[in-house]
Design an enzyme around this catalytic site. Structure first.
Site, PDB file in Angstrom:
ATOM      1  N   ASP A  11       9.990  -0.711 -10.784  1.00 55.29           N
ATOM      2  CA  ASP A  11      10.194  -0.149  -9.451  1.00 55.29           C
ATOM      3  C   ASP A  11       9.834  -1.214  -8.416  1.00 55.29           C
ATOM      4  O   ASP A  11       8.764  -1.823  -8.502  1.00 55.29           O
ATOM      5  CB  ASP A  11       9.330   1.086  -9.248  1.00 55.29           C
ATOM      6  CG  ASP A  11       9.747   2.236 -10.161  1.00 55.29           C
ATOM      7  OD1 ASP A  11      10.931   2.282 -10.544  1.00 55.29           O
ATOM      8  OD2 ASP A  11       8.876   3.063 -10.500  1.00 55.29           O
TER       9      ASP A  11
ATOM     10  N   HIS B 241      13.854  -1.227 -16.160  1.00 55.85           N
ATOM     11  CA  HIS B 241      13.676  -1.804 -14.835  1.00 55.85           C
ATOM     12  C   HIS B 241      12.217  -1.684 -14.426  1.00 55.85           C
ATOM     13  O   HIS B 241      11.422  -1.003 -15.091  1.00 55.85           O
ATOM     14  CB  HIS B 241      14.548  -1.070 -13.807  1.00 55.85           C
ATOM     15  CG  HIS B 241      14.153   0.360 -13.619  1.00 55.85           C
ATOM     16  ND1 HIS B 241      14.426   1.345 -14.565  1.00 55.85           N
ATOM     17  CD2 HIS B 241      13.485   0.989 -12.604  1.00 55.85           C
ATOM     18  CE1 HIS B 241      13.958   2.510 -14.140  1.00 55.85           C
ATOM     19  NE2 HIS B 241      13.370   2.316 -12.958  1.00 55.85           N
TER      20      HIS B 241
ATOM     21  N   HIS C 192      10.015   0.020 -17.389  1.00 52.34           N
ATOM     22  CA  HIS C 192      10.208   1.310 -18.050  1.00 52.34           C
ATOM     23  C   HIS C 192      11.686   1.674 -18.089  1.00 52.34           C
ATOM     24  O   HIS C 192      12.528   1.016 -17.459  1.00 52.34           O
ATOM     25  CB  HIS C 192       9.398   2.406 -17.347  1.00 52.34           C
ATOM     26  CG  HIS C 192       9.709   2.551 -15.882  1.00 52.34           C
ATOM     27  ND1 HIS C 192       9.270   1.653 -14.926  1.00 52.34           N
ATOM     28  CD2 HIS C 192      10.416   3.488 -15.199  1.00 52.34           C
ATOM     29  CE1 HIS C 192       9.685   2.016 -13.730  1.00 52.34           C
ATOM     30  NE2 HIS C 192      10.397   3.131 -13.871  1.00 52.34           N
TER      31      HIS C 192
ATOM     32  N   ARG D 287      16.301  16.913 -19.009  1.00 52.18           N
ATOM     33  CA  ARG D 287      15.024  16.376 -18.553  1.00 52.18           C
ATOM     34  C   ARG D 287      15.055  16.289 -17.035  1.00 52.18           C
ATOM     35  O   ARG D 287      16.024  15.803 -16.450  1.00 52.18           O
ATOM     36  CB  ARG D 287      14.753  14.984 -19.135  1.00 52.18           C
ATOM     37  CG  ARG D 287      13.431  14.373 -18.649  1.00 52.18           C
ATOM     38  CD  ARG D 287      13.101  13.071 -19.350  1.00 52.18           C
ATOM     39  NE  ARG D 287      11.840  12.536 -18.889  1.00 52.18           N
ATOM     40  CZ  ARG D 287      11.720  11.656 -17.892  1.00 52.18           C
ATOM     41  NH1 ARG D 287      12.818  11.201 -17.293  1.00 52.18           N
ATOM     42  NH2 ARG D 287      10.546  11.230 -17.499  1.00 52.18           N
TER      43      ARG D 287
END
Length: 211
Positions: free
Chosen positions: A89, A87, A144, A154
């Site tokens: 941002d 996607h 990304h 993570r």
């Protein structure tokens, strides 16, 4: 793949961190505007400084894709499962920081996915859709995704700098030339958010706002 958003820690510490990364985002936007020759270098950053700014802060926790025994030291762990799909941002600018576990990837020309080396002492800066539109395509929104690690959690912290809902988002006249005509029609953030929620995660939202 399971994905969750959590907030931890003392509220005063979180507030202090948000204020610090907000200032960093504003400094970066001022430098961008100055480099582009915009008449008012604070044109972009003022939208994040505005008391009605729709900026937000998010903590992400990606569980490992496997809960089995970790491999021996001589074998590398893998990050092959999608934790958060590809996607861009929608906001102006994202200030991202993570722990020392890899997983973030960016898409470069030709559709190749390139891993971003994790560094808990550094920030990753992503241009968002609104900044791409307001700079008339000089800065491009970063596509990304996040992959899960096979055996480690993570964690990431993201500040999304956004304008006020009803702020008018248009390209400064200095960035429109005969050789680089206007790419996007003016719009406001509320309109763009509504369009974003109507599409799938990986869809290109800016296509709806082409001139």
């Amino acid at each position: 793949m399971f994905f969750c958003v959590c907030v931890y820690g003392d509220s005063s510490a979180v507030s202090g961190y948000i204020e610090a990364v907000k200032r960093l985002a504003c400094e970066i936007l001022d430098l961008m505007a100055e480099g582009l020759g915009v008449h008012d270098p604070s044109l972009l950053s003022n939208m994040i400084r505005d008391v009605d700014s729709d900026s937000m802060f998010r903590l992400n926790r990606y569980p490992p894709s496997s809960f089995h025994t970790p491999p021996p030291p001589h074998r590398a762990t893998t990050t092959t499962e999608i934790g958060f799909g590809e996607h861009t941002d929608p906001q102006m600018l994202t200030i991202l920081r993570s722990n020392d576990v890899g997983g973030l990837q960016i898409c470069v020309a030709g559709g190749t996915w390139v891993p971003v080396t994790p560094d808990p002492t550094a920030f990753c800066i992503n241009v968002g859709d609104v900044l791409q539109a307001m700079t008339n395509g000089r800065f491009m929104s970063v596509r990304h995704r996040a992959l899960t690690n096979g055996f480690k959690y993570r964690m990431s912290m993201a500040f999304f700098g956004a304008p006020p809902p009803h702020a008018w988002l248009s390209v400064p006249p200095e960035l429109v030339t005969p050789h680089r005509p206007l790419l996007y029609r003016p719009f406001n953030w509320a309109e763009y958010k509504k369009a974003s929620y109507s599409l799938r995660l990986g869809d290109s939202r800016l296509q709806l706002f082409l001139k």
